[in-house]
Design an enzyme around this catalytic site. Structure first.
Site, short mmCIF file in Angstrom:
data_model
loop_
_atom_site.label_atom_id
_atom_site.label_comp_id
_atom_site.label_asym_id
_atom_site.label_seq_id
_atom_site.Cartn_x
_atom_site.Cartn_y
_atom_site.Cartn_z
CD GLU A 223 -2.94 -0.95 0.03
OE1 GLU A 223 -3.45 0.16 -0.19
OE2 GLU A 223 -3.14 -1.95 -0.68
CB SER A 493 -42.73 -18.51 55.33
OG SER A 493 -44.08 -18.48 55.75
#
Length: 846
Positions: A223, A493
């Protein structure tokens, strides 16, 4: 000298002049200048007073000799004394200055103003051109000027445009530069839990040092070989782009920096304007970042095919390994694909991919990144994958709830913001033990198999010593409701231990041996409170009241301590302050909503001797670049209630599990409490059922209910109580989760207030030997509807035989024990045929 007067016949006026009378004309105001000296000549005499003296030798005094041909300056002679003024002078005489009938000469005008006049040039010299005609410009001059202007524009125009662009184009801020990337969630051991891809993006950011140098070199060769020396742009590439634009083409050469700018700005249109902005920003970024930083960022943001962004994701997609393990040849293949990743995917165009690989390898040799010898030995890789491997996303099963709660925790703790969550490439390590999570899932599946498909359940397990969540089951649908952290249901409970802790703190004389009236049907503070059907006692100890879940005793304890103190104690233990806020008598029987994770946390505080540890699922968070954003520090916790009170409450619950036939294997010591909430409108039916219990190292809460207020029933149609399906799930999970863990003991027990006493003889009209409300909890012939046929002999006067699925066990005392094992799989079920009302029929008391 001749007479200058006009001798025309008739004596008419001179052309251009005026008529004068005959006779002498008036002379000029000053004598005329002497004749000009024009240089020596054979017949020419020098006027007196001009030039050098006659005769040989230097001139003594007088003007300096003049060079030949030069006219000496003429000076005005002063008027001699006695000379007539111009007015006195008569007509012109011979020798006088002739009267000009045209305009005065320049010398005459100067003389009149007493100025020095220069003599006229010799007539033999070049005639003076007073008003030369302007030259006509040629075509070439105009062309030349146009060329100069064009060159100036070509040089100054770009410079000016660059300056303007520098001022108006800002470099993207760090927030704008942030890119979406994958986040990973793991179990406590690092194994994968969930993978998060924002909007389908597959990206994992890596540091430049993690990318092998040959792979970096391959990208540079493909590149931008001059990357480390260029200013951020390539003038040749720019000119090529301009040419393509003017000729209708597209593209052009861009440096790595320009490509990076294109990605981070999101501008990918083929135009000169974009190229112009790209160049300006490339130079600005080059001044603000090092080349290594730019290359690292570039390699993490570029698209490389197969939905992969960045070199790490591409390495996984094409080779199934991390970028750090790539070879030179593999790196060259990936680098060659950058310009057209989809087109040059070897699975799409193998020949094109090979051509690009060859180009990159040759460029690496030219750039001296590799030697020709190395190039000769490298071949195109053959280990590329035909398609990207499947990667897990957010799980759709129970793990989806773990991910969602962990994600919320990361944001709630301020570790990252909502916006940063998708851009940091997080690795979130949770506290969930994968083996214990499997145990939780298996326990739920086993106990719900064959049951009403509308039943829902949740399980949360916490380490009391740290607050770390060990298992988290919010439901089987990971995208649906999280019942463990979002479901709000009354605990019944299972809230009673908080009441006891509040009562002991309020009255130091209260102990496990303290006795109260445990008869059913008492009117307390204007409310009729009943016990669970089947159990009464005239005088019961608190120890017995907890084991048998006697509502009237705990309702009284709550009133004596004060409902607000009960609420404050529950908050201190771990129930959030936003929950359980109404101070009324029913709070003692758990009539207000809580989350399962809240109950697990509060029980964990009791297990830790009253030391509260905030429950958490996230232990560590790191960013993609290696930064540790969060690490959970060890904490000593916060002492919320007196440790001796916590230990006494634990002691009060030690017999609940075994009495309810859900004790743990090997006689492991465990404290726990069941709870059931009666259906608000349907008699003798229940809506929610719980089992919460703990050892010194693990506290677990289990809830069973439905999405609506539908009664919860077994497959045989019997009401579900806390010790049944919830208890069986809890028992199965705890046995599996604690497998291999030594039997742990709680700290030594020191009784507060009245010490425990022998359990009094209770009046059990139904002959049920299970606990309190759980005497009802136990009833469906085989315990939870999964018994073989409920034919095991009951422990009461009747056999309590069930009829298969019905398992009614209709004996009055029908404790149809469906077997001896305690695994809660149905065979152990205490088939109290009549079941009766759960304690919540009295829990609400209203």
């Amino acid at each position: 000298m001749t007479d200058q007067r006009d001798h025309r016949p008739g004596g008419g006026p001179r052309p251009g002049g005026t008529d004068l009378p005959p006779g002498r004309r008036p002379g000029p105001p000053f004598p005329p200048p002497p004749p000009q000296y024009r240089g020596p000549g054979p017949q020419q005499q020098r006027p007196p007073g001009f030039g050098p003296p006659q005769g040989p030798g230097p001139r003594q005094g007088g003007p300096a000799p003049q060079p030949p041909g030069r006219v000496p300056p003429q000076r005005i002679q002063p008027r001699p004394p006695g000379a007539p003024t111009p007015e006195e002078r008569g007509p012109y005489r011979s020798g006088d200055m002739p009267l000009l009938t045209h305009e005065e000469t320049a010398s005459a005008a100067v003389a009149r103003n007493h100025a020095v006049a220069l003599a006229e040039r010799p007539e033999t010299g070049r005639p003076e051109r007073r008003n030369p005609a302007p030259r006509r410009r040629g075509v070439w001059a105009r062309v030349r000027r146009a060329i100069y202007v064009l060159l100036g524009l070509m040089i100054l125009g770009p410079v000016l445009a660059f300056v303007v662009g520098w001022m108006i184009f800002p470099v993207p801020s760090p927030d704008e530069l942030a890119v979406d990337q994958v986040s990973q969630f793991t179990f406590a051991d690092g194994s994968p839990l969930a993978t998060v891809r924002p909007e389908g993006v597959n990206r994992r950011v890596v540091l430049l040092d993690e990318i092998p140098e040959p792979v970096r070199d391959a990208v540079l060769a493909a590149e931008n070989r001059s990357f480390y020396s260029d200013p951020g742009f390539d003038i040749t590439g720019i000119l090529r782009a301009v040419y393509n634009q003017l000729t209708g083409g597209v593209g052009g050469g861009s440096t790595i920096t320009q490509q990076y700018v294109k990605v981070i700005t999101g501008e990918d249109d083929f135009s000169l304007v974009r190229k112009y902005k790209e160049v300006v920003l490339a130079v600005k970024i080059t001044r603000e970042q090092t080349k290594d930083e730019i290359l690292e960022n570039y390699l993490n943001v570029i698209y490389m095919g197969r939905s992969s962004y960045g070199i790490q994701a591409a390495s996984q997609s094409f080779f199934g390994k991390d970028v750090g393990d790539l070879t030179v040849s593999e790196g060259a293949m990936l680098a060659g694909m950058i310009q057209a990743p989809s087109r040059w995917d070897p699975a799409e165009d193998l020949e094109g991919s090979q051509r690009r690989w060859t180009y990159v390898m040759d460029q690496m040799v030219d750039a001296q990144f590799i030697t020709p010898q190395e190039r000769a030995t490298d071949v195109f890789p053959t280990n590329w994958l035909p398609e990207a491997p499947a990667v897990e996303g957010i799980p759709a099963d129970d793990r989806g709830h773990i991910y969602a709660r962990a994600r919320d925790e990361v944001i709630a703790r301020g570790i990252v913001t909502e916006g940063e969550f998708n851009t940091e490439g997080l690795t979130v390590t949770t506290t969930v033990d994968p083996a214990r999570q499997v145990e939780a899932v298996e326990a739920v599946k086993d106990q719900l198999e064959g049951q009403d498909p509308d039943l829902r359940t949740a399980l949360v397990s916490i380490d009391p010593r740290t607050g770390a969540v060990q298992a988290y089951y919010g439901g089987s649908d990971g995208q649906g409701t999280d019942y463990a952290g979002q479901g709000l249901r009354p605990p019944g409970s299972s809230f009673k231990p908080f009441v006891l802790a509040a009562a002991m703190a309020a009255d130091p004389s209260i102990g496990l041996g303290s006795t109260y009236d445990g008869s059913s049907g008492q009117t307390l503070a204007g409310t009729v409170v009943d016990n669970s059907e089947g159990f009464d006692c005239a005088r019961c100890t608190i120890q017995t009241a907890m084991t048998r879940s006697i509502n009237t005793i705990f309702y009284r304890l709550g009133l004596d301590a004060g409902p607000q103190r009960v609420i404050d104690t529950a908050h201190a233990l771990g129930i959030p302050e936003t929950e359980v806020t109404e101070a009324r008598g029913g709070v003692s029987l758990g009539d207000q909503d809580v989350h399962p994770i809240d109950m697990a946390s509060a029980y964990a505080t009791l297990a830790a001797g009253g030391v509260y540890h905030e429950p958490f699922l996230v232990s560590r968070v790191t960013a993609a670049d290696g930064r540790v954003l969060y690490e959970r520090a060890e904490s000593a916790g916060e002492q919320r209630i007196d440790p001796q009170i916590a230990r006494n409450v634990t002691e009060s619950m030690l017999d609940v599990a075994s009495t309810s036939r859900i004790g743990l294997s090997g006689g492991r010591v465990v404290a726990g409490k069941t709870g059931t909430q009666q259906h608000p409108t349907i008699d003798r039916q229940n809506k929610d059922a719980w089992m919460v219990g703990y050892t010194p190292s693990l506290a677990t809460a289990v809830w069973v209910g439905t999405d609506t207020s539908k009664p919860i029933q077994t497959a045989g149609g019997s009401p579900i109580y806390g010790r049944m399906i919830p208890g069986s799930i809890w028992q199965s999970y705890m046995n599996g989760a604690l497998r291999g863990v030594p039997n742990e003991a709680f700290p030594p027990f020191v009784a507060l207030g009245a010490p425990p006493a022998a359990e009094p003889t209770a009046s059990n009209d139904s002959g049920d030997e299970s606990s309190g409300d759980e005497s009802s909890d136990s009833g469906d012939g085989d315990g939870d509807g999964d018994g073989d046929d409920g034919s095991d002999p009951g422990s009461g006067s009747d056999s309590g035989s069930g009829s298969g699925d019905n398992d009614g066990g209709n004996g009055d005392n029908g404790n149809g024990n469906g077997g001896d094992d305690d695994n809660g799989n149905g065979d152990n079920g205490n088939g109290n045929g009549n079941g009766g009302d759960n304690d919540s029929s009295s829990d609400s008391g209203e």
